[in-house]
Structures are given as structure tokens and as C-alpha cells.
Design a protein around this motif. Structure first.
Motif, PDB file in Angstrom:
ATOM      1  N   MET A 104     -11.459 -36.710   6.132  1.00  0.00           N
ATOM      2  CA  MET A 104     -11.840 -38.023   5.680  1.00  0.00           C
ATOM      3  C   MET A 104     -10.641 -39.037   5.658  1.00  0.00           C
ATOM      4  O   MET A 104     -11.055 -40.192   5.703  1.00  0.00           O
ATOM      5  CB  MET A 104     -12.721 -38.127   4.076  1.00  0.00           C
TER       6      MET A 104
ATOM      7  N   LEU B  33     -10.553 -42.318   7.381  1.00  0.00           N
ATOM      8  CA  LEU B  33     -10.312 -43.672   6.713  1.00  0.00           C
ATOM      9  C   LEU B  33      -9.009 -44.507   7.097  1.00  0.00           C
ATOM     10  O   LEU B  33      -9.154 -45.668   7.195  1.00  0.00           O
ATOM     11  CB  LEU B  33     -10.278 -43.418   5.249  1.00  0.00           C
TER      12      LEU B  33
ATOM     13  N   ALA C 287     -14.740 -48.364   3.583  1.00  0.00           N
ATOM     14  CA  ALA C 287     -14.988 -47.035   4.330  1.00  0.00           C
ATOM     15  C   ALA C 287     -14.736 -46.189   2.781  1.00  0.00           C
ATOM     16  O   ALA C 287     -15.617 -45.123   2.841  1.00  0.00           O
ATOM     17  CB  ALA C 287     -13.905 -46.596   5.109  1.00  0.00           C
ATOM     18  N   ASN C 288     -13.947 -46.580   1.956  1.00  0.00           N
ATOM     19  CA  ASN C 288     -13.830 -45.758   0.727  1.00  0.00           C
ATOM     20  C   ASN C 288     -14.926 -45.682   0.085  1.00  0.00           C
ATOM     21  O   ASN C 288     -15.697 -44.644  -0.566  1.00  0.00           O
ATOM     22  CB  ASN C 288     -12.696 -46.281   0.074  1.00  0.00           C
TER      23      ASN C 288
ATOM     24  N   SER D 145     -17.566 -43.553   1.357  1.00  0.00           N
ATOM     25  CA  SER D 145     -17.172 -41.998   1.342  1.00  0.00           C
ATOM     26  C   SER D 145     -17.539 -41.566  -0.480  1.00  0.00           C
ATOM     27  O   SER D 145     -18.169 -40.564  -0.350  1.00  0.00           O
ATOM     28  CB  SER D 145     -15.688 -41.821   1.479  1.00  0.00           C
ATOM     29  N   LYS D 146     -17.325 -42.640  -0.930  1.00  0.00           N
ATOM     30  CA  LYS D 146     -17.631 -42.424  -2.240  1.00  0.00           C
ATOM     31  C   LYS D 146     -19.237 -42.297  -2.513  1.00  0.00           C
ATOM     32  O   LYS D 146     -19.674 -41.402  -3.393  1.00  0.00           O
ATOM     33  CB  LYS D 146     -17.146 -43.429  -3.671  1.00  0.00           C
TER      34      LYS D 146
ATOM     35  N   VAL E 264     -21.321 -41.210  -0.333  1.00  0.00           N
ATOM     36  CA  VAL E 264     -21.998 -40.326   0.535  1.00  0.00           C
ATOM     37  C   VAL E 264     -21.584 -38.844  -0.155  1.00  0.00           C
ATOM     38  O   VAL E 264     -22.204 -37.941  -0.196  1.00  0.00           O
ATOM     39  CB  VAL E 264     -21.686 -40.610   1.759  1.00  0.00           C
ATOM     40  N   ARG E 265     -20.342 -38.925  -0.403  1.00  0.00           N
ATOM     41  CA  ARG E 265     -19.721 -37.653  -0.782  1.00  0.00           C
ATOM     42  C   ARG E 265     -19.465 -37.561  -2.160  1.00  0.00           C
ATOM     43  O   ARG E 265     -19.196 -36.383  -2.928  1.00  0.00           O
ATOM     44  CB  ARG E 265     -18.386 -37.282  -0.026  1.00  0.00           C
TER      45      ARG E 265
ATOM     46  N   GLU F  25     -17.217 -38.596  -3.741  1.00  0.00           N
ATOM     47  CA  GLU F  25     -15.654 -38.444  -3.938  1.00  0.00           C
ATOM     48  C   GLU F  25     -14.950 -39.741  -3.540  1.00  0.00           C
ATOM     49  O   GLU F  25     -15.178 -40.158  -2.310  1.00  0.00           O
ATOM     50  CB  GLU F  25     -15.024 -37.485  -3.218  1.00  0.00           C
ATOM     51  N   SER F  26     -14.008 -40.351  -4.187  1.00  0.00           N
ATOM     52  CA  SER F  26     -13.282 -41.419  -3.763  1.00  0.00           C
ATOM     53  C   SER F  26     -12.012 -40.983  -3.099  1.00  0.00           C
ATOM     54  O   SER F  26     -11.188 -40.207  -3.703  1.00  0.00           O
ATOM     55  CB  SER F  26     -13.034 -42.423  -4.764  1.00  0.00           C
ATOM     56  N   ILE F  27     -11.549 -41.416  -2.078  1.00  0.00           N
ATOM     57  CA  ILE F  27     -10.266 -41.218  -1.271  1.00  0.00           C
ATOM     58  C   ILE F  27      -9.196 -41.722  -1.779  1.00  0.00           C
ATOM     59  O   ILE F  27      -8.109 -41.203  -1.991  1.00  0.00           O
ATOM     60  CB  ILE F  27     -10.632 -41.275   0.083  1.00  0.00           C
TER      61      ILE F  27
END
Length: 230
Positions: free
Chosen positions: A149, A153, A217-218, A221-222, A224-225, A227-229
């Protein structure tokens, strides 16, 4: 702005980055001979340290009109190909050289991610009767998702900043319109044509789009998952 090759920059930064490095890392991780594994790592990583000038010269020697490939084709009585001038051939060649040059280095990052997976998970899986393929599927690949990820990203955020070195080296009058990406356009308009204000605007606009893509994109990700990258 007439950026004919901008879509090439986008596809190159995403497609050439995945999933080759992940597959290579998984294969290298399964090698039991440490000496053989280290030797392959050096071989696969070495192209990353070659400049695009060297790579361009090597590819020209091989694929130019009087290069090795066309010389062999000509000697056998076949029809030669304009690998460096034909727009239908130059793009696959650029993709191939980008993959060849960067896959080994990216694979090292995934190998580092694999090294961070707890060995106890594999031991517990083996006790439960899992084979190597099942360990890869249920432990290694899920364990690589955070690394994947982050890499994805970075690729999304930088897909408009693909750099101009590769394209500048391979550029010629026959393919310049086909392979012109944003960075190469900025170079042509700012340095060669003297249009400094225009090239500055394009550069700033590209950076802003990159930042927006990064946070977009972050956010995905947050969502869907969970969790923030960044």
C-alpha cells in the motif's frame, strides 16, 4: 498543451511497478541457498544503479537500425524493425527497460517487508499442516499488504512525475511526439524554447495534482482498509 505522451507516464508509473517486484520477492524468499539468493539479488538490483544514459546506449546498440537485432534479422534475409522510431514499438521497449531497471530494487523493499513477518506465524502454520504455497497465500502476501500500500501510494502520487531521463535518452525526431511526458514537455518548453513562465505553471500544476492524488489515495486506503498510510 498537446501532451501526447502524458498517458504513457501514468501507465508506466503504475503498471511497471506491480506486480513484478512482489512476484520476484516471493520467489527469492523461497530460495533456501543463501549464497544463491544473495547472488541473484545482486544481479537483479544491479540495473538500478546504471544511469539512463548507459541504458539508452545499450538499448541503442541492440535495437537501433544498425544494431545487433536488426543486423541479425538482415543477415537472415528478414525485414528489419524500427524499434526506436516506430511508435507501436518504442512504448513496449520503454516499458521493458523500466521494468528491467527498477524491478530488482523494488523487490528488495518487499523482501524487507517479508523479513518483518513473525517466524512464529510460519511455524504455527506448519504445525497445522500448511504447505509452502498456503503459507505464501495466507501469511506472506497479507503480511506484505502494508508495504504494498505504501509503494502503491507513492506510485499514484508520483505518476505524473515520471522523470525525463529515460524519455530524453530514447527521444528522436520520429518518436518525440509519442513519448513526450510532462517532465520532458517542461524541459522542451522551458530550456529549449525559453518559455519559462509556461513551464513553471505546468511544473507547479503537476505538483499540485500529485499532492491531491496522494491524499486521495490515502483516503481510499483509509476507507477500504480502515487504516491511514500518512
Amino acid at each position: 498543451l498537446g501532451l501526447v505522451g502524458s498517458e504513457m507516464c501514468i501507465r508506466d508509473s503504475i503498471i511497471t511497478g506491480f506486480p513484478g517486484p512482489i512476484i520476484l520477492a516471493l520467489l527469492l524468499n523461497e530460495l533456501r541457498s543463501r549464497h544463491y539468493k544473495n547472488t541473484l539479488q545482486v544481479i537483479y538490483t544491479f540495473p538500478n544503479f546504471l544511469s539512463w544514459v548507459i541504458v539508452g546506449g545499450l538499448m541503442t546498440t541492440i535495437f537501433a537500425g544498425e544494431g545487433v537485432i536488426n543486423s541479425l534479422i538482415r543477415a537472415s534475409g528478414g525485414q528489419t524493425y524500427g524499434f526506436l522510431t516506430d511508435k507501436s514499438l518504442i512504448r513496449p521497449l520503454l516499458y521493458a527497460t523500466s521494468i528491467w531497471k527498477g524491478t530488482g530494487w523494488s523487490a528488495i523493499l518487499y523482501l524487507a517487508g517479508i523479513a518483518g513477518i513473525s517466524p512464529e506465524l510460519y511455524e504455527a502454520a506448519e504445525v497445522d499442516g500448511a504447505n509452502r504455497f498456503q503459507c505464501i497465500r495466507h501469511i506472506t502476501i497479507p503480511g506484505l499488504m502494508p508495504t504494498y500500500m505504501v509503494m502503491l501510494l507513492m506510485a499514484i502520487a508520483g505518476m505524473l512525475s515520471n522523470g525525463m531521463e529515460q524519455y530524453l535518452v530514447f527521444e528522436n525526431p520520429q518518436n518525440s511526439a509519442t513519448i513526450e511526458v510532462l517532465d520532458l514537455y517542461v524541459y522542451h518548453s522551458g530550456i529549449k524554447s525559453g518559455l519559462i513562465p509556461l513551464s513553471t505553471v505546468v511544473g507547479v500544476f503537476k505538483s499540485l495534482i500529485g499532492v491531491l492524488l496522494l491524499f486521495g489515495a490515502n483516503g481510499i486506503s483509509k476507507g477500504v482498509r480502515g487504516e491511514s498510510i500518512i
